[in-house]
Scaffold this active site. Structure first.
Site, short mmCIF file in Angstrom:
data_model
loop_
_atom_site.label_atom_id
_atom_site.label_comp_id
_atom_site.label_asym_id
_atom_site.label_seq_id
_atom_site.Cartn_x
_atom_site.Cartn_y
_atom_site.Cartn_z
N LYS A 11 0.92 -1.40 -0.03
CA LYS A 11 0.16 0.02 0.00
C LYS A 11 0.97 1.26 -0.09
CE LYS A 11 -3.72 -2.46 2.38
NZ LYS A 11 -4.92 -2.39 2.94
N HIS A 97 -8.89 -3.25 -5.81
CA HIS A 97 -8.83 -3.11 -4.34
C HIS A 97 -9.84 -2.48 -3.78
CE1 HIS A 97 -7.35 -2.79 -0.32
NE2 HIS A 97 -6.63 -3.95 -0.57
N GLU A 169 -11.96 -10.49 -0.62
CA GLU A 169 -11.56 -9.52 0.49
C GLU A 169 -12.83 -8.83 1.05
OE1 GLU A 169 -7.28 -8.28 0.67
OE2 GLU A 169 -8.10 -6.91 -0.93
N GLY A 175 -8.00 -4.28 7.20
CA GLY A 175 -7.50 -3.33 8.29
C GLY A 175 -8.37 -3.10 9.60
N SER A 215 -6.94 -8.55 6.98
CA SER A 215 -6.34 -8.81 8.61
C SER A 215 -6.01 -10.04 8.64
CB SER A 215 -7.50 -8.64 9.63
OG SER A 215 -7.91 -7.31 9.55
N GLY A 236 -2.10 -7.16 3.58
CA GLY A 236 -1.69 -5.75 3.74
C GLY A 236 -0.70 -5.43 4.98
P1 PGA Z 1 -4.73 -5.82 5.95
O1 PGA Z 1 -4.91 -5.54 4.31
O2 PGA Z 1 -4.03 -7.19 5.82
O3 PGA Z 1 -3.89 -4.83 6.59
O4 PGA Z 1 -6.09 -6.30 6.48
C1 PGA Z 1 -5.42 -6.44 3.44
C2 PGA Z 1 -5.83 -5.54 2.01
O5 PGA Z 1 -6.15 -4.58 2.03
O6 PGA Z 1 -5.49 -6.52 1.15
#
Ligand code: PGA
Length: 267
Positions: A11, A97, A169, A175, A215, A236
């Site tokens: 990201k 995304h 997702e 997140g 997550s 992420g």
């Molecule tokens: P995260 O993000 O693992 O921080 O929850 C996942 C993503 O956005 O693909």
């Protein structure tokens, strides 16, 4: 064993050349002497560092981009073309995304254009689909996700379709540290498979990998990836730690989750 994928979406992190360098050095160190089979690791940095990653990524890690534009070239300020991605040897690109859908108001139609543009230039799309918390509450999660699949694969031939990696997702799990049950992930895997099978038949659908994202961390891999029989994970925050990235790759590759086996070269 079927090949799995571990995609690290960095990201808008690693916000300087020196942070980027540290990351690359640490990743190389973590991977040194470790055998990682059956897992393709893909790391997707910010576009500004793609070239640096391309030069310095360890050989057994593939490069991914976080977005691409559907037009080949021209007056499209800030956009990145498929030729630019090919030029830096990015073999994968994350498309659709939820943060793009949210902050850039990307539509299912635009996601489809990007998927086709990437496939056309031999770059493998990592297509993100997923419902919001409200969709789930309203009981329309499956319809939303199948609709996203149908739009994204519109006019994509069966041969090309097999080059796509789908990442399921749920938006509410990204997140947030709120995670779905294994059964819910498995159910959505079936929904996605059904939508793909309707378009291409079951054997092509079987060959399209479906990952889970939201997550993910190493201690949750059984629940989020292995139990719901996913083909890997899109990660992420935890992918910002090379040590964790490598532990996750080994876990889903079937090497167990411990660090005790520092080197497989002697085994
Ligand atoms: P995260 O993000 O693992 O921080 O929850 C996942 C993503 O956005 O693909």
């Amino acid at each position: 064993m079927k090949k799995r994928y571990l995609v690290g979406n960095l990201k808008m992190n690693l916000n300087s050349v020196s942070e980027t360098e540290h990351y690359l050095v640490a990743l190389k160190k973590e991977l040194f002497g470790k055998r990682i089979e059956n897992v393709e690791i893909v790391v997707a940095p910010s576009s500004i560092y793609l070239e640096r990653f391309s030069r310095e990524l360890p050989e057994n890690v593939s490069l991914g981009a976080q977005d691409v534009f559907w037009e080949k070239e021209g007056s499209y300020t800030s956009q990145i073309s498929t030729s630019m991605l090919n030029d830096v040897h990015a073999g994968f690109v994350v498309i659709g995304h939820s943060e793009r859908r949210l902050y850039a108001h990307e539509t299912d139609g635009e996601v489809g254009w990007k998927v086709r543009a990437a496939l056309h230039e031999n770059i493998r799309p990592i297509l993100c689909v997923g419902e919001t918390a409200e969709d789930r509450e309203r009981g329309v999660a499956a319809d939303i996700v199948s609709g996203q699949i149908v739009e994204a694969f519109r006019d994509v031939s069966p041969m090309m379709a097999e080059r796509v990696v789908v990442a399921y997702e749920p938006r509410w799990a990204i997140g947030s540290d709120v995670i779905p049950e294994s059964e819910d992930i498995f159910e959505m895997r079936i929904v996605i498979h059904r939508a793909l099978a309707e378009a291409y038949g079951p054997s092509v659908a079987d060959r399209i990998p479906v990952l889970y994202g939201g997550s993910v961390k190493e201690s949750l891999l059984d629940r989020l990836c292995l139990e719901p029989r996913m083909d890997g994970v899109l990660v992420g925050r935890e992918s910002l730690y090379p040590h964790e990235l490598v532990r996750m790759a080994r876990h889903i590759g079937g090497y167990g989750s411990t660090d005790s086996e520092v080197s497989d070269n002697n085994s």
